[in-house]
Design a protein around this motif. Structure first.
Motif, short mmCIF file in Angstrom:
data_model
loop_
_atom_site.label_atom_id
_atom_site.label_comp_id
_atom_site.label_asym_id
_atom_site.label_seq_id
_atom_site.Cartn_x
_atom_site.Cartn_y
_atom_site.Cartn_z
N ASP A 150 -4.30 69.35 22.46
CA ASP A 150 -4.76 69.12 23.84
C ASP A 150 -3.96 67.99 24.50
N ALA A 151 -3.68 66.95 23.71
CA ALA A 151 -2.92 65.82 24.26
C ALA A 151 -1.53 66.28 24.68
N ASP A 152 -0.87 67.09 23.83
CA ASP A 152 0.48 67.56 24.16
C ASP A 152 0.45 68.42 25.43
N ARG A 153 -0.61 69.25 25.52
CA ARG A 153 -0.74 70.12 26.68
C ARG A 153 -0.94 69.27 27.95
N LEU A 154 -1.79 68.24 27.84
CA LEU A 154 -2.06 67.39 29.01
C LEU A 154 -0.81 66.63 29.46
N VAL A 155 -0.08 66.10 28.49
CA VAL A 155 1.12 65.33 28.83
C VAL A 155 2.16 66.23 29.51
N ALA A 156 2.22 67.50 29.06
CA ALA A 156 3.21 68.42 29.64
C ALA A 156 2.72 69.05 30.95
N SER A 157 1.42 68.88 31.29
CA SER A 157 0.86 69.57 32.46
C SER A 157 1.37 68.94 33.76
N ASP A 158 1.20 69.67 34.87
CA ASP A 158 1.69 69.08 36.13
C ASP A 158 0.71 67.98 36.58
#
Ligand SMILES: Cc1cc2nc3c(=O)[nH]c(=O)nc-3n(C[C@H](O)[C@H](O)[C@H](O)COP(=O)(O)OP(=O)(O)OC[C@H]3O[C@@H](n4cnc5c(N)ncnc54)[C@H](O)[C@@H]3O)c2cc1C
Length: 404
Positions: free
Chosen positions: A231-239
Motif C-alpha cells: 500500500d505504501a509503494d502504491r501511495l508513493v507512486a500515486s498522483d
C-alpha cells in the motif's frame, strides 16, 4: 597508519569521528563514505532528536548553529482509532521540559544536522573520503586492513562501522544478526498547513500502523506514515490528488488546509539487532548495530548514545595507554550499549505489534494501558525522562553535556 577509521559518513559516523577527535586531538581520524560529496544535501527528511543528544551537539559546539532550524516538541498526544473514525480520541499526552528547561525532543532537518557535523569534521582536520565503499576487512593483529572499492588499502588501529542497517563491515567481520521484516513501510513526507501546530507532535495509532505528525519550523510538519509495504509503494507512486486525499483522511482538518510537498519516499521497516557489537579492531555503531521500527523515533538517538559511549571508551583507554582496538577495551562499549539497545528493540517491536492491528480485545486492553499511564503523573514523567535520555546512572558524559 590511522588510529580510527570510521566507515559511513551519516549522522552516526560523522558524530563518532567528531566525538573522538575533539577529546583526543592527537589521534589520526578519517571517514570513508560511499555516497558522492553532496548527496546529503538532497535529504528532505527531519528527525526527532532527544534532549540528551542535543546536549552532545552542544559539547561539539554545534547546537547554537542547529537550534534556529530545530522545532521544540512542546507536547505530544497519542490517539487510537480506525482510519475512518471522524474523531481520534486522545488517550495519552506528554508535555513539559525534562531538564535544564529543554523540551524532551526537537525536530531537526537532516540537512542542518549533517551540514553542522561536516563542518565540525573540517574544523578538526578530519578527512572525509567520498565515493568509496569498504569492500574488505581483515584483522592483522596490531591493526585492521580495510580495502576500499578503488582497490586501495587503509590500516587503522580501530575501525568503527557506521555503514547503516545493511552493514557490509558487519558481514565481513562475520557478526550475525537477529533480523525480521514487518511487511510495513514508513512513508516520509512534509506537509504545509494553514494553522500553527504550536509544537505539538501527534502519534495516531491506526490499524495499518502509527501515523506520526511531527512539527517543523513554520506551519509545516514532517510525517512518518506507516502502511503495509504494497500500500505504501502504491501511495508513493500515486498522483498528487490520490495521495492528498488519503493523507487528509488520516491527518484531519485541525490545522486547516493542508498541502503535501512532492518529496515522498517509503522506507521498508524491520528489526535488525547485531549479535555482537564488537570484533577485534572493529566496533559497530548506529544502524549497523541496530535497526529498529521508527514508532518511537529512537533509531538515530540510539546511534548517538552509541557514539557517546564508544568515544568515552576509546578516549579513556587511549589516556591509559591501552590498545584502543583490542577486544578487552571495546568490551566496555559492548556491555555499556547492548542491554539498552536490546530493550529498545524489544519495546518498539512489542509496541508495533500491539498497535498495528484492529483486533477489538487488544484495542480495549491497549487503550486501558494508555489511560492508566496518562493518569499516573509519576509514571508519565518516568517515561518521558527515559525517552529524552535524561535518566540512567550510567549515562555517557557527552549525553549529560560534559566533555570526555
Ligand atoms: C521512516 C523513518 C523515520 C525515522 N525517524 C527517526 C526519528 O525521528 N528519530 C530518530 O532518532 N531516528 C529515526 N529514524 C532512524 C534513523 O533514520 C536511523 O537510525 C539513522 O539514519 C541511522 O544513522 P546511521 O548513520 O547509523 O546510518 P545511515 O543513516 O544509514 O548512514 C550510513 C552511511 O554509511 C554509508 N555506507 C553504507 N555502506 C558503506 C560502505 N560499504 N562503505 C562506506 N560507506 C558506506 C551510507 O552511504 C550512509 O551515508 C527513522 C527511520 C525511518 C526509516
Amino acid at each position: 597508519m590511522l588510529d580510527v577509521l570510521v566507515v559511513g559518513g551519516g549522522y552516526v559516523g560523522l558524530s563518532a569521528a567528531v566525538a573522538i577527535k575533539q577529546a583526543a586531538p592527537h589521534l589520526a581520524v578519517e571517514v570513508v563514505e560511499a555516497a558522492p560529496e553532496d548527496a546529503w544535501k538532497r535529504d528532505p527528511r527531519a528527525s526527532a532528536i532527544i534532549a540528551a543528544a542535543t546536549k552532545m551537539l552542544d559539547v561539539f559546539g554545534l547546537w547554537g548553529r542547529i537550534e534556529p532550524d530545530a522545532q521544540p516538541i512542546t507536547r505530544m498526544i497519542v490517539t487510537d482509532s480506525k482510519t475512518s473514525d471522524p474523531v481520534r480520541p486522545v488517550f495519552l499526552t506528554f508535555d513539559g521540559a525534562v531538564e535544564d528547561g529543554r523540551p524532551f525532543a526537537h525536530m531537526i532537518p537532516n540537512v542542518s544536522m549533517v551540514a553542522a557535523l561536516r563542518d565540525a569534521c573540517a574544523d578538526r582536520g578530519i578527512v572525509i573520503r567520498h565515493g568509496l565503499r569498504a569492500t574488505g576487512f581483515r584483522d592483522t593483529g596490531p591493526s585492521a586492513e580495510l580495502t576500499l572499492s578503488d582497490g586501495s588499502v587503509i590500516q587503522a588501529r580501530l575501525v568503527v562501522a557506521c555503514d547503516g542497517v545493511r552493514s557490509r563491515l558487519r558481514d565481513l567481520a562475520g557478526i550475525r544478526t537477529v533480523t525480521w521484516q514487518y511487511g510495513q513501510s514508513g512513508i516520509v513526507t512534509t506537509v504545509e498547513h494553514e494553522r500553527p501546530h504550536d509544537g505539538v507532535a501527534e502519534e495516531h495509532f491506526l490499524p495499518a500502523g502509527p501515523f506520526a505528525i511531527l512539527p517543523l519550523k513554520g506551519n509545516r510538519s514532517s510525517l512518518v506514515w506507516t502502511e503495509r509495504t504494497e500500500d505504501a509503494d502504491r501511495l508513493v507512486a500515486s498522483d498528487g490528488l490520490v495521495f492528498e486525499a488519503e493523507l487528509e483522511r488520516r491527518f484531519g482538518h485541525k490545522l486547516g488546509t493542508i498541502r503535501a510537498t512532492p518529496d515522498r519516499r517509503a522506507f521498508p521497516l524491520g528489526l535488525t539487532l547485531a549479535r555482537a557489537f564488537i570484533a577485534p579492531r572493529l566496533a559497530l555503531a548506529g544502524d549497523a548495530a541496530h535497526g529498529i521500527h521508527p514508532i518511537s523515533g529512537q533509531g538515530l538517538n540510539l546511534g548517538f548514545k552509541d557514539v557517546a559511549a564508544l568515544a568515552e571508551t576509546v578516549v579513556e583507554a587511549d589516556r591509559l595507554g591501552l590498545d584502543i582496538g583490542s577486544v578487552n577495551v571495546l568490551d566496555r562499549y559492548q556491555v555499556w550499549r547492548r542491554f539498552d539497545t536490546f530493550r529498545m528493540g524489544v519495546t518498539t517491536d512489542v509496541l508495533n505489534r500491539l498497535f498495528s492491528n484492529d483486533v477489538t480485545p487488544i484495542r480495549v486492553l491497549r487503550d486501558l494501558g494508555l489511560g492508566v499511564v496518562d493518569r499516573i503523573p509519576g509514571l508519565k514523567s518516568y517515561f518521558i525522562r527515559e525517552a529524552a535520555g535524561a535518566s540512567g546512572h550510567n549515562r555517557p558524559r557527552l549525553l549529560g553535556g560534559q566533555n570526555i
